[in-house]
Design an enzyme around this catalytic site. Sequence first.
Site, PDB file in Angstrom:
ATOM      1  N   GLN A  76      37.610  -0.750  25.872  1.00 39.77           N
ATOM      2  CA  GLN A  76      36.355  -1.105  26.540  1.00 39.77           C
ATOM      3  C   GLN A  76      35.606  -2.141  25.697  1.00 39.77           C
ATOM      4  O   GLN A  76      34.675  -1.808  24.974  1.00 39.77           O
ATOM      5  CB  GLN A  76      35.511   0.164  26.711  1.00 39.77           C
ATOM      6  CG  GLN A  76      34.248  -0.011  27.496  1.00 39.77           C
ATOM      7  CD  GLN A  76      34.506  -0.065  28.978  1.00 39.77           C
ATOM      8  OE1 GLN A  76      35.325   0.667  29.497  1.00 39.77           O
ATOM      9  NE2 GLN A  76      33.794  -0.930  29.658  1.00 39.77           N
ATOM     10  N   PHE A  77      36.006  -3.406  25.799  1.00 38.27           N
ATOM     11  CA  PHE A  77      35.361  -4.445  24.998  1.00 38.27           C
ATOM     12  C   PHE A  77      33.883  -4.585  25.307  1.00 38.27           C
ATOM     13  O   PHE A  77      33.099  -5.026  24.469  1.00 38.27           O
ATOM     14  CB  PHE A  77      36.080  -5.795  25.150  1.00 38.27           C
ATOM     15  CG  PHE A  77      35.766  -6.526  26.415  1.00 38.27           C
ATOM     16  CD1 PHE A  77      34.745  -7.468  26.447  1.00 38.27           C
ATOM     17  CD2 PHE A  77      36.483  -6.289  27.580  1.00 38.27           C
ATOM     18  CE1 PHE A  77      34.448  -8.161  27.612  1.00 38.27           C
ATOM     19  CE2 PHE A  77      36.198  -6.975  28.741  1.00 38.27           C
ATOM     20  CZ  PHE A  77      35.181  -7.912  28.763  1.00 38.27           C
ATOM     21  N   THR A  78      33.458  -4.158  26.491  1.00 36.85           N
ATOM     22  CA  THR A  78      32.056  -4.320  26.872  1.00 36.85           C
ATOM     23  C   THR A  78      31.109  -3.445  26.058  1.00 36.85           C
ATOM     24  O   THR A  78      29.896  -3.619  26.130  1.00 36.85           O
ATOM     25  CB  THR A  78      31.855  -4.054  28.378  1.00 36.85           C
ATOM     26  OG1 THR A  78      32.265  -2.727  28.676  1.00 36.85           O
ATOM     27  CG2 THR A  78      32.652  -5.044  29.211  1.00 36.85           C
TER      28      THR A  78
END
Length: 145
Positions: A76-78
Amino acid sequence: MRVLVQRVKSARVTVDGATVGEIKPSGQGLLALVGITHTDDVALAAKMAEKLWRLRILDDEAAAADVDAPILVVSQFTLYANTVKGRRPSWNAAAPRPVAEPLIDAFTAALRELGAQVGTGVFGADMQVELVNDGPVTVLLELDA
């Protein structure tokens, strides 16, 4: 490294309509949304896996390690979105794929070495995540690099 942990009754990740990872609705488990930044390394991934495995957020203050609760790991890079200025998030703090993907793999491998039953999403894929949050309980884990 940031891990957003949700205590779940069930969870499922699908890619192109196919289930790639799942916690079946038979008790409790943990959905771990994992973000990697530029300064993270394999040692930090191992420490974070240990922290998650022993985190006492299940029923009766149990940890996943105590009751063999399954863990579903989804990249989950966000989690490293910077929203301080303007209306468009900046992703500069998120590590690029050549850095992040091996560390997600190291985190998952460390959990398995600890004895966890681990399902995963697919790094970089357009994933759909379904879950039944239990509680609701959601905790953000962070460690210093």
